[in-house]
Design a protein around this motif. Structure first.
Motif, PDB file in Angstrom:
ATOM      1  N   PHE A  77      -4.286  16.521  -5.241  1.00  0.00           N
ATOM      2  CA  PHE A  77      -5.216  16.001  -6.238  1.00  0.00           C
ATOM      3  C   PHE A  77      -4.464  15.320  -7.387  1.00  0.00           C
ATOM      4  O   PHE A  77      -3.416  15.792  -7.821  1.00  0.00           O
ATOM      5  CB  PHE A  77      -6.088  17.123  -6.816  1.00  0.00           C
ATOM      6  N   SER A  78      -5.033  14.210  -7.864  1.00  0.00           N
ATOM      7  CA  SER A  78      -4.434  13.496  -8.989  1.00  0.00           C
ATOM      8  C   SER A  78      -5.530  12.858  -9.838  1.00  0.00           C
ATOM      9  O   SER A  78      -6.566  12.453  -9.324  1.00  0.00           O
ATOM     10  CB  SER A  78      -3.488  12.407  -8.472  1.00  0.00           C
ATOM     11  N   HIS A  79      -5.275  12.763 -11.169  1.00  0.00           N
ATOM     12  CA  HIS A  79      -6.194  12.099 -12.095  1.00  0.00           C
ATOM     13  C   HIS A  79      -5.564  10.847 -12.698  1.00  0.00           C
ATOM     14  O   HIS A  79      -6.100  10.291 -13.644  1.00  0.00           O
ATOM     15  CB  HIS A  79      -6.584  13.048 -13.236  1.00  0.00           C
ATOM     16  N   VAL A  80      -4.432  10.393 -12.148  1.00  0.00           N
ATOM     17  CA  VAL A  80      -3.725   9.255 -12.731  1.00  0.00           C
ATOM     18  C   VAL A  80      -4.589   7.992 -12.631  1.00  0.00           C
ATOM     19  O   VAL A  80      -5.303   7.781 -11.661  1.00  0.00           O
ATOM     20  CB  VAL A  80      -2.361   9.050 -12.033  1.00  0.00           C
ATOM     21  N   SER A  81      -4.518   7.151 -13.647  1.00  0.00           N
ATOM     22  CA  SER A  81      -5.311   5.916 -13.669  1.00  0.00           C
ATOM     23  C   SER A  81      -4.605   4.806 -12.891  1.00  0.00           C
ATOM     24  O   SER A  81      -3.378   4.838 -12.698  1.00  0.00           O
ATOM     25  CB  SER A  81      -5.543   5.462 -15.102  1.00  0.00           C
ATOM     26  N   LEU A  82      -5.392   3.817 -12.474  1.00  0.00           N
ATOM     27  CA  LEU A  82      -4.824   2.665 -11.767  1.00  0.00           C
ATOM     28  C   LEU A  82      -3.892   1.879 -12.692  1.00  0.00           C
ATOM     29  O   LEU A  82      -2.900   1.310 -12.232  1.00  0.00           O
ATOM     30  CB  LEU A  82      -5.940   1.762 -11.239  1.00  0.00           C
ATOM     31  N   ASN A  83      -4.235   1.848 -13.989  1.00  0.00           N
ATOM     32  CA  ASN A  83      -3.381   1.123 -14.946  1.00  0.00           C
ATOM     33  C   ASN A  83      -1.994   1.758 -15.040  1.00  0.00           C
ATOM     34  O   ASN A  83      -0.986   1.053 -15.150  1.00  0.00           O
ATOM     35  CB  ASN A  83      -4.033   1.118 -16.330  1.00  0.00           C
ATOM     36  N   ARG A  84      -1.948   3.097 -14.982  1.00  0.00           N
ATOM     37  CA  ARG A  84      -0.649   3.790 -15.053  1.00  0.00           C
ATOM     38  C   ARG A  84       0.187   3.483 -13.813  1.00  0.00           C
ATOM     39  O   ARG A  84       1.391   3.236 -13.888  1.00  0.00           O
ATOM     40  CB  ARG A  84      -0.881   5.299 -15.182  1.00  0.00           C
ATOM     41  N   ILE A  85      -0.458   3.483 -12.644  1.00  0.00           N
ATOM     42  CA  ILE A  85       0.257   3.157 -11.411  1.00  0.00           C
ATOM     43  C   ILE A  85       0.759   1.721 -11.462  1.00  0.00           C
ATOM     44  O   ILE A  85       1.892   1.421 -11.067  1.00  0.00           O
ATOM     45  CB  ILE A  85      -0.655   3.372 -10.184  1.00  0.00           C
ATOM     46  N   ALA A  86      -0.110   0.818 -11.947  1.00  0.00           N
ATOM     47  CA  ALA A  86       0.273  -0.593 -12.059  1.00  0.00           C
ATOM     48  C   ALA A  86       1.469  -0.756 -12.988  1.00  0.00           C
ATOM     49  O   ALA A  86       2.391  -1.537 -12.705  1.00  0.00           O
ATOM     50  CB  ALA A  86      -0.917  -1.406 -12.566  1.00  0.00           C
ATOM     51  N   ASN A  87       1.471  -0.011 -14.090  1.00  0.00           N
ATOM     52  CA  ASN A  87       2.578  -0.068 -15.045  1.00  0.00           C
ATOM     53  C   ASN A  87       3.875   0.435 -14.411  1.00  0.00           C
ATOM     54  O   ASN A  87       4.944  -0.144 -14.611  1.00  0.00           O
ATOM     55  CB  ASN A  87       2.239   0.769 -16.279  1.00  0.00           C
ATOM     56  N   SER A  94       0.829  -1.202   0.000  1.00  0.00           N
ATOM     57  CA  SER A  94       0.000   0.000   0.000  1.00  0.00           C
ATOM     58  C   SER A  94       0.868   1.259   0.000  1.00  0.00           C
ATOM     59  O   SER A  94       0.525   2.261  -0.624  1.00  0.00           O
ATOM     60  CB  SER A  94      -0.923   0.004   1.222  1.00  0.00           C
ATOM     61  N   LEU A  95       1.999   1.196   0.709  1.00  0.00           N
ATOM     62  CA  LEU A  95       2.915   2.343   0.735  1.00  0.00           C
ATOM     63  C   LEU A  95       3.481   2.625  -0.650  1.00  0.00           C
ATOM     64  O   LEU A  95       3.583   3.781  -1.072  1.00  0.00           O
ATOM     65  CB  LEU A  95       4.049   2.074   1.730  1.00  0.00           C
ATOM     66  N   ARG A  96       3.829   1.581  -1.393  1.00  0.00           N
ATOM     67  CA  ARG A  96       4.371   1.765  -2.741  1.00  0.00           C
ATOM     68  C   ARG A  96       3.338   2.425  -3.655  1.00  0.00           C
ATOM     69  O   ARG A  96       3.667   3.318  -4.443  1.00  0.00           O
ATOM     70  CB  ARG A  96       4.808   0.417  -3.326  1.00  0.00           C
ATOM     71  N   VAL A  97       2.075   1.990  -3.546  1.00  0.00           N
ATOM     72  CA  VAL A  97       1.011   2.589  -4.359  1.00  0.00           C
ATOM     73  C   VAL A  97       0.828   4.058  -3.980  1.00  0.00           C
ATOM     74  O   VAL A  97       0.679   4.922  -4.853  1.00  0.00           O
ATOM     75  CB  VAL A  97      -0.317   1.815  -4.179  1.00  0.00           C
ATOM     76  N   LEU A  98       0.871   4.353  -2.677  1.00  0.00           N
ATOM     77  CA  LEU A  98       0.727   5.733  -2.210  1.00  0.00           C
ATOM     78  C   LEU A  98       1.852   6.620  -2.738  1.00  0.00           C
ATOM     79  O   LEU A  98       1.619   7.759  -3.163  1.00  0.00           O
ATOM     80  CB  LEU A  98       0.699   5.771  -0.683  1.00  0.00           C
ATOM     81  N   VAL A 147       3.034  -4.249 -11.517  1.00  0.00           N
ATOM     82  CA  VAL A 147       2.052  -5.170 -10.932  1.00  0.00           C
ATOM     83  C   VAL A 147       0.754  -5.069 -11.731  1.00  0.00           C
ATOM     84  O   VAL A 147       0.652  -4.297 -12.683  1.00  0.00           O
ATOM     85  CB  VAL A 147       1.784  -4.831  -9.444  1.00  0.00           C
ATOM     86  N   THR A 148      -0.267  -5.854 -11.335  1.00  0.00           N
ATOM     87  CA  THR A 148      -1.548  -5.805 -12.035  1.00  0.00           C
ATOM     88  C   THR A 148      -2.398  -4.651 -11.512  1.00  0.00           C
ATOM     89  O   THR A 148      -2.213  -4.188 -10.383  1.00  0.00           O
ATOM     90  CB  THR A 148      -2.324  -7.115 -11.844  1.00  0.00           C
ATOM     91  N   SER A 149      -3.347  -4.214 -12.341  1.00  0.00           N
ATOM     92  CA  SER A 149      -4.242  -3.141 -11.919  1.00  0.00           C
ATOM     93  C   SER A 149      -5.140  -3.601 -10.773  1.00  0.00           C
ATOM     94  O   SER A 149      -5.564  -2.793  -9.948  1.00  0.00           O
ATOM     95  CB  SER A 149      -5.103  -2.678 -13.102  1.00  0.00           C
ATOM     96  N   GLN A 150      -5.418  -4.929 -10.712  1.00  0.00           N
ATOM     97  CA  GLN A 150      -6.219  -5.462  -9.600  1.00  0.00           C
ATOM     98  C   GLN A 150      -5.488  -5.293  -8.272  1.00  0.00           C
ATOM     99  O   GLN A 150      -6.103  -4.972  -7.250  1.00  0.00           O
ATOM    100  CB  GLN A 150      -6.546  -6.950  -9.826  1.00  0.00           C
ATOM    101  N   THR A 151      -4.171  -5.499  -8.306  1.00  0.00           N
ATOM    102  CA  THR A 151      -3.366  -5.319  -7.089  1.00  0.00           C
ATOM    103  C   THR A 151      -3.398  -3.864  -6.645  1.00  0.00           C
ATOM    104  O   THR A 151      -3.569  -3.567  -5.457  1.00  0.00           O
ATOM    105  CB  THR A 151      -1.906  -5.753  -7.346  1.00  0.00           C
ATOM    106  N   VAL A 152      -3.261  -2.959  -7.602  1.00  0.00           N
ATOM    107  CA  VAL A 152      -3.305  -1.525  -7.278  1.00  0.00           C
ATOM    108  C   VAL A 152      -4.677  -1.154  -6.729  1.00  0.00           C
ATOM    109  O   VAL A 152      -4.793  -0.393  -5.764  1.00  0.00           O
ATOM    110  CB  VAL A 152      -2.975  -0.670  -8.523  1.00  0.00           C
TER     111      VAL A 152
END
Length: 210
Positions: free
Chosen positions: A55-65, A39-43, A69-74
């Motif tokens: 504020f951020s508009h970044v997508s989960l897919n971009r964070i996963a990339n 969770s810390l890495r995602v944060l 990791v997978t977008s489900q994990t994010v």
């Protein structure tokens, strides 16, 4: 009769723009939260895409990339960050056009609107449900008396005790699988005392049957 075929156009590959991110700012109050490494890495990645108000508009897919990791994990870790009130998802945005708007909570005393003014980046207006909730809250505040204030105070104290016990339970497990299982049990309404007795016996929360 001869036909001259047109020359094949050369397709120039676009060179991706270099990543300009050099740092990420996370809130200090996460030190008081039962935050896992995942969770810390995602944060951290989310905060690297935020403006100065969080504020951020970044997508989960971009964070996963970014994390590999997978977008489900994010999505799982983002839900935990929202439950821990470290991140807040702002409703009303067009999620099919861009990533959902999320705000990292650096100061819980600052509203979304004030934070937006600080960042000079307007957020979407309230939806109908939020407007109705605000109207209802104003009416309740106008009509409440001393007895209601006392009841509200008792409710807050009770909620605080409950949150402290939940935090204590979440910090008593060490693996991601146990944390996920414990979170599900708590959210499903399993009595905290029963979970505490099970864990205090030295048993894994994965073996809890109720």
């Amino acid at each position: 009769m001869e036909y001259n075929l047109p020359k094949k156009k050369k397709i120039k590959e676009k060179t991706p723009a270099p990543d300009q991110r050099k740092f990420a700012v996370v809130p200090l109050h996460i030190l008081e939260k039962p935050l896992t490494f995942g969770s810390l890495r995602v944060l951290i990645v989310l905060s690297s895409y935020c403006n100065k108000a969080g504020f951020s508009h970044v997508s989960l897919n971009r964070i996963a990339n970014d994390l590999g990791v997978t977008s489900q994990t994010v999505s799982y870790h983002m839900s935990r960050l929202q439950r821990l009130k470290i991140v807040k998802k702002i409703s009303g945005h067009y999620t099919m056009i861009k990533g959902a708007t999320r705000r990292i909570i650096y100061d819980d005393n600052i509203s979304n609107e004030d934070a937006s003014r600080i960042a000079q980046a307007p957020i979407e207006p309230y939806n109908n449900a939020e407007i109705n909730m605000m109207i209802k809250a104003k009416r309740m505040n106008k009509n409440k008396d001393i007895s209601k204030q006392a009841k509200s105070k008792d409710s807050k104290q009770s909620k605080q005790i409950y949150n402290e016990e939940v935090t204590s339970l979440l910090m008593s497990v060490s693996s991601e699988s146990e944390l996920a299982r414990l979170t599900i049990l708590i959210e499903s309404g399993t009595p905290l005392e029963s979970l505490r007795m099970h864990i205090d016996k030295g048993l894994s929360v994965l073996s809890y049957k109720g």
